[in-house]
Design an enzyme around this catalytic site. Structure first.
Site, PDB file in Angstrom:
ATOM      1  N   ARG A  87       1.005  -1.699   0.189  1.00  0.00           N
ATOM      2  CA  ARG A  87      -0.027  -0.185   0.114  1.00  0.00           C
ATOM      3  C   ARG A  87       0.716   1.198   0.081  1.00  0.00           C
ATOM      4  NH1 ARG A  87      -1.902   1.061   4.375  1.00  0.00           N
ATOM      5  NH2 ARG A  87      -1.253  -1.019   6.101  1.00  0.00           N
ATOM      6  N   TYR A 227      -1.230  -3.930  -6.454  1.00  0.00           N
ATOM      7  CA  TYR A 227      -1.145  -4.537  -5.857  1.00  0.00           C
ATOM      8  C   TYR A 227      -2.183  -4.416  -4.044  1.00  0.00           C
ATOM      9  CZ  TYR A 227       1.430  -7.588  -3.010  1.00  0.00           C
ATOM     10  OH  TYR A 227       2.500  -8.799  -2.071  1.00  0.00           O
ATOM     11  N   LYS A 236      -9.410  -2.490   1.809  1.00  0.00           N
ATOM     12  CA  LYS A 236      -9.344  -1.512   2.291  1.00  0.00           C
ATOM     13  C   LYS A 236      -9.503   0.223   2.382  1.00  0.00           C
ATOM     14  CE  LYS A 236      -6.723  -3.294   5.772  1.00  0.00           C
ATOM     15  NZ  LYS A 236      -5.667  -4.501   5.270  1.00  0.00           N
ATOM     16  N   HIS A 256     -10.122  -2.287  11.575  1.00  0.00           N
ATOM     17  CA  HIS A 256      -9.641  -3.262  11.150  1.00  0.00           C
ATOM     18  C   HIS A 256      -9.197  -4.327  12.406  1.00  0.00           C
ATOM     19  CE1 HIS A 256      -4.799  -2.791   9.134  1.00  0.00           C
ATOM     20  NE2 HIS A 256      -5.949  -4.442   8.939  1.00  0.00           N
ATOM     21  N   SER A 278      -1.574  -3.551   9.875  1.00  0.00           N
ATOM     22  CA  SER A 278      -1.070  -3.675   9.411  1.00  0.00           C
ATOM     23  C   SER A 278       0.695  -4.871   9.542  1.00  0.00           C
ATOM     24  CB  SER A 278      -0.870  -3.581   7.913  1.00  0.00           C
ATOM     25  OG  SER A 278      -2.407  -2.738   7.538  1.00  0.00           O
ATOM     26  N   CYS A 280       0.667  -7.060  11.714  1.00  0.00           N
ATOM     27  CA  CYS A 280       1.579  -7.533  13.204  1.00  0.00           C
ATOM     28  C   CYS A 280       0.228  -8.320  13.512  1.00  0.00           C
ATOM     29  CB  CYS A 280       0.650  -6.129  13.829  1.00  0.00           C
ATOM     30  SG  CYS A 280       2.301  -4.691  13.818  1.00  0.00           S
ATOM     31  N   ASP A 303      -9.220  -9.427   9.012  1.00  0.00           N
ATOM     32  CA  ASP A 303      -8.762  -8.048   8.792  1.00  0.00           C
ATOM     33  C   ASP A 303      -9.783  -7.013   8.935  1.00  0.00           C
ATOM     34  OD1 ASP A 303      -6.121  -7.365   8.216  1.00  0.00           O
ATOM     35  OD2 ASP A 303      -7.343  -6.381   6.260  1.00  0.00           O
ATOM     36  N   ARG A 396       2.599 -12.104  -0.594  1.00  0.00           N
ATOM     37  CA  ARG A 396       0.506 -12.486   0.390  1.00  0.00           C
ATOM     38  C   ARG A 396       0.190 -13.729  -1.047  1.00  0.00           C
ATOM     39  NH1 ARG A 396      -1.376  -8.515   3.722  1.00  0.00           N
ATOM     40  NH2 ARG A 396      -0.053  -7.072   4.140  1.00  0.00           N
TER      41      ARG A 396
HETATM   42  P1  GTP Z   1      -1.812  -7.469   7.702  1.00  0.00           P
HETATM   43  O1  GTP Z   1      -2.609  -8.727   6.345  1.00  0.00           O
HETATM   44  O2  GTP Z   1      -0.894  -6.855   6.710  1.00  0.00           O
HETATM   45  O3  GTP Z   1      -3.380  -7.077   8.193  1.00  0.00           O
HETATM   46  O4  GTP Z   1      -1.585  -8.299   8.708  1.00  0.00           O
HETATM   47  P2  GTP Z   1      -1.827  -8.993   9.641  1.00  0.00           P
HETATM   48  O5  GTP Z   1      -2.380  -8.190  11.144  1.00  0.00           O
HETATM   49  O6  GTP Z   1      -2.930  -9.941   9.664  1.00  0.00           O
HETATM   50  O7  GTP Z   1       0.002  -9.723  10.184  1.00  0.00           O
HETATM   51  P3  GTP Z   1      -0.623 -11.244  10.129  1.00  0.00           P
HETATM   52  O8  GTP Z   1      -1.075 -12.141  11.061  1.00  0.00           O
HETATM   53  O9  GTP Z   1      -0.019 -11.495   8.809  1.00  0.00           O
HETATM   54  O10 GTP Z   1       1.805 -11.612  10.767  1.00  0.00           O
HETATM   55  C1  GTP Z   1       2.347 -10.864  10.281  1.00  0.00           C
HETATM   56  C2  GTP Z   1       3.694 -10.677  10.402  1.00  0.00           C
HETATM   57  O11 GTP Z   1       4.046 -10.880  12.156  1.00  0.00           O
HETATM   58  C3  GTP Z   1       4.183 -12.551   9.951  1.00  0.00           C
HETATM   59  O12 GTP Z   1       5.089 -12.534   9.595  1.00  0.00           O
HETATM   60  C4  GTP Z   1       3.970 -13.082  11.826  1.00  0.00           C
HETATM   61  O13 GTP Z   1       4.268 -14.727  11.450  1.00  0.00           O
HETATM   62  C5  GTP Z   1       3.934 -12.412  12.813  1.00  0.00           C
HETATM   63  N1  GTP Z   1       3.574 -12.589  13.868  1.00  0.00           N
HETATM   64  C6  GTP Z   1       2.155 -12.812  13.741  1.00  0.00           C
HETATM   65  N2  GTP Z   1       1.767 -13.747  15.023  1.00  0.00           N
HETATM   66  C7  GTP Z   1       2.631 -13.479  15.356  1.00  0.00           C
HETATM   67  C8  GTP Z   1       3.425 -13.964  17.202  1.00  0.00           C
HETATM   68  O14 GTP Z   1       2.425 -14.016  18.252  1.00  0.00           O
HETATM   69  N3  GTP Z   1       4.534 -13.724  17.310  1.00  0.00           N
HETATM   70  C9  GTP Z   1       5.546 -13.297  16.495  1.00  0.00           C
HETATM   71  N4  GTP Z   1       7.039 -13.015  17.426  1.00  0.00           N
HETATM   72  N5  GTP Z   1       5.349 -12.492  14.929  1.00  0.00           N
HETATM   73  C10 GTP Z   1       3.913 -13.175  15.333  1.00  0.00           C
HETATM   74  C1  SPV Z   2      -3.199  -4.367   5.514  1.00  0.00           C
HETATM   75  O1  SPV Z   2      -2.015  -3.780   4.844  1.00  0.00           O
HETATM   76  O2  SPV Z   2      -3.398  -4.254   5.926  1.00  0.00           O
HETATM   77  C2  SPV Z   2      -3.620  -5.305   4.396  1.00  0.00           C
HETATM   78  C3  SPV Z   2      -2.986  -6.011   3.477  1.00  0.00           C
HETATM   79  O3  SPV Z   2      -4.827  -6.523   5.355  1.00  0.00           O
HETATM   80  S1  SPV Z   2      -3.603  -4.731   1.831  1.00  0.00           S
HETATM   81  O4  SPV Z   2      -4.755  -5.301   1.793  1.00  0.00           O
HETATM   82  O5  SPV Z   2      -3.002  -4.711   0.712  1.00  0.00           O
HETATM   83  O6  SPV Z   2      -4.362  -3.477   3.229  1.00  0.00           O
HETATM   84 MN    MN Z   3      -4.238  -5.365   7.243  1.00  0.00          MN
END
Ligand code: GTP
Ligand code: SPV
Ligand code: MN
Length: 614
Positions: A87, A227, A236, A256, A278, A280, A303, A396
């Protein structure tokens, strides 16, 4: 050239829908076609035959690389331009009529100036390309007031991805027509017209990118990027930025957040919503495989969460999406087996991951064993000695949510599920304990309002920089951030506090004294959720700190973990010196709101200052 959607001109068009009987929609489509001058117009019906044909075309053009059928059936890898991988917050605009309605967290431009700018950009932007018309609905088609949209795009990759992420096609169009429904017009172009005889590239895009929202018009324009959140406009742009404005006007909340159902050994079920910025940890927590004895988890969404108060005074949440657009790196058999099983069923589009020599995909953290040879996301040979990641950090997987075995039946409930707890969380190396229970609802809103996190690869720009991210919505609030916090206070005012969800602040990313993660995370986070739910039931102990209640070593179920008391205390520690610094950050943050900071938030800050001074 005149465009008549009823006289489709290419082979690929034949089985598609033939335009619409809904004059308002047809007029908009005709107007866009006249402006963007595509070679043809195609109405997406969402059928199986259609997607097969589109996939075939995308494979022929080299946009999608088919994966080995025995490993990933009906799955493909796509590789973006290296300058189009996330983004683009800098290029994202909220063009409200008045500048102050966009607030200090958004880029703004005068709407008429922006419209003139966009007319210039979109003029002829689709030359040489097919213009796809995608009717979609965010949320359920049989919701009380379905939230419709129509995305027009010149990217077939976007069509294929939208088909996974949202409910699209003829059923949706039929309902829009029958009810002459309001729909959000969402116009997207990669901004790369093809002149006669010009050879296309695999990932067309433009250096000049514009992601623009007109909140009063409820319209979206996206130019120059193909993307993720820049281009899949239901996600979003609609379900957060435009929906947050709808929600403000209609008295609900567009957030979110993931939604997770947890059931205790006593078979009592709870729903947890969690807002993390994002990259996290939302998808990972949403697909939690609990390690704590006797507890089971089901997912509802990873999400986006649209929440409304029910007649009973409780808060109900629904996931308006139909797929997962998950961060690949870090998703592995040991960290997120539910995601891995879902992906392995196929029907997935991977973007910017690495390819294995035998027709599979790989990314950092997928397996413990690192393959000896890969083709990296940029198409180069890669070995473990290469010294660079094989997959892009924001690569992704795009997978239908109904392929997730642990999907809750309640996902299909149009009115959603009662939310018992809300977690706010961020990625902080220091300062923020593993989990802190808010003193009360307003204290919880304050936790959300002051949430902070280190920036990640999900957005273009520097990573690892701590920034405030209110309710993990900083890049997604479609109006003034102070008004947004006020809206949280207003929609919940007058409700029985007993019925409001309990709020917790979490941090899976704190470091211990040796620099490693202080908490094992992933499935082990079920222990934290158990503690939070036991707090709600009045069954778990905690220690009062100036910021809220944190768990004691004894109150957290650590059975089967080798976590020592010292390690646990590193994870849950409240540290005076760290909080003296943090307070400054919060004060500076609130100062930026000026007059739009809700009075109740500055009162909460005063209370925190008093407690910290004691
Ligand atoms: P968006 O799709 O961008 O909104 O991201 P998200 O909030 O869904 O994050 P996601 O669960 O995909 O995790 C992002 C990164 O954080 C990945 O590389 C995970 O492996 C890492 N991660 C997630 N949960 C944990 C955790 O409990 N501990 C640690 N150390 N890393 C984590
Ligand atoms: C985020 O960035 O919070 C996502 C990926 O979930 S995107 O669809 O690119 O916004
Ligand atoms: Mn997201």
């Amino acid at each position: 050239m005149t465009i008549n959607a009823n006289e489709t001109t290419t082979e690929s068009n034949v089985p598609g829908l033939k335009g619409t009987t809904y004059a308002k929609l047809q007029a908009w489509v005709d107007e866009v076609a006249a402006l963007t001058q595509p070679k043809d117009v195609y109405w997406v019906d969402g059928s199986e035959a259609e997607i097969k044909r589109l996939q075939g075309e995308l494979v022929e053009k080299g946009v999608l690389k088919p994966l080995d059928e025995s490993k990933f059936p009906n799955s493909f890898a796509a590789f973006s331009d290296p300058a189009d991988v996330a983004r683009v917050e800098e290029r994202t605009f909220i063009c409200s009529e008045k500048k102050e309605d966009a607030g200090f967290t958004n880029n703004w431009m005068d709407p008429s100036e922006m419209h003139a700018k966009l007319d210039g950009l979109f003029k002829g932007a689709m030359r040489g390309r097919t213009m796809y018309v995608i009717p979609f609905v965010m949320g359920h088609l049989d919701a009380d007031e379905p939230k419709f949209g129509v995305e027009i795009t010149d990217s077939a990759y976007v069509v294929a991805s939208m088909r996974i992420m949202a409910r699209i096609g003829s059923d949706v169009l039929k309902k829009i027509e029958e009810t002459e429904a309001f729909f959000v017009p969402a116009l997207h172009s990669v901004g790369a017209p093809l002149e006669d005889g010009q050879e296309d590239v695999v990932w067309p895009c433009n250096e000049d990118k514009w992601i623009v929202h007109f909140p009063e018009e409820r319209s979206i324009y996206s130019y120059g990027s193909g993307y993720g959140g820049n281009a899949l406009l239901g996600k979003k742009c609609y379900a957060l930025r435009i929906a947050s404005v709808m929600a403000r006007d209609e008295g609900w909340l567009a957030e979110h957040m993931l939604i997770l159902k947890l059931t205790s050994p006593e078979k009592k079920s709870y729903h947890i919503a969690a807002a993390f910025p994002s990259a996290c940890g939302k998808t990972n927590l949403a697909l939690l495989d609990p390690t704590v004895e006797g507890w089971t988890a089901e997912t509802l969404g990873d999400d986006i969460n649209w929440m409304r108060f029910g007649k009973d005074g409780a808060l109900y949440g629904v996931n308006p999406e139909a797929g997962l657009f998950g961060v690949a790196p870090g998703t592995g058999w040991s960290t997120n087996p539910n995601a891995m099983r879902g992906i392995a069923k196929g029907n997935t589009i991977f973007t910017n991951v690495a390819l294995t020599d035998d027709g599979g995909v790989w990314w950092e953290g997928m397996t413990d064993e690192v393959p000896a040879h890969l083709t990296d996301w940029q198409g180069n040979d890669w070995t473990p000695e290469s010294g660079r990641p094989a997959a892009h950090p924001n690569s992704r997987f795009c997978t239908p949510i109904d392929q997730i075995d642990m999907l809750s039946d309640d996902y299909y409930e149009p009115n959603g599920v009662k939310i018992d707890a809300i977690l706010f969380g961020g990625r902080r190396k220091t300062t923020i304990p593993l989990v802190t229970e808010a003193r009360d609802w307003k204290g919880g809103i304050f936790m959300g309002a002051t949430l902070s996190s280190e920036t990640t690869a999900a957005a273009a720009g520097a990573t690892g920089v701590v920034r405030r991210d209110p309710m993990a919505m900083l890049p997604f609030i479609g109006y003034d951030a102070g008004d947004y916090l006020q809206h949280w206070l207003d929609t919940s005012a007058g409700h029985d506090p007993e019925k409001l969800p309990k709020i917790f602040l979490v941090n899976w990313f704190r470091r211990d004294r040796d620099g490693g993660f202080a908490w094992p995370g992933f499935g082990e986070n079920s222990r934290v959720l158990k503690w939070a739910l036991e707090r709600i039931e009045g069954k778990a102990d905690g220690v009062e700190t100036p910021i809220g209640v944190v768990p004691t070593f004894e109150s957290m179920d650590l059975t089967g973990l080798d976590t020592t008391r010292e390690q646990f205390e590193d994870a849950v520690k409240f540290d005076d010196a760290e909080w003296a610094e943090e307070l400054k950050g919060i004060q500076e943050w609130f100062a930026r709101f000026g007059d739009s900071l809700p009075e109740e938030m500055s009162q909460e800050l005063t209370r925190l200052e008093e407690r910290l001074a004691k």
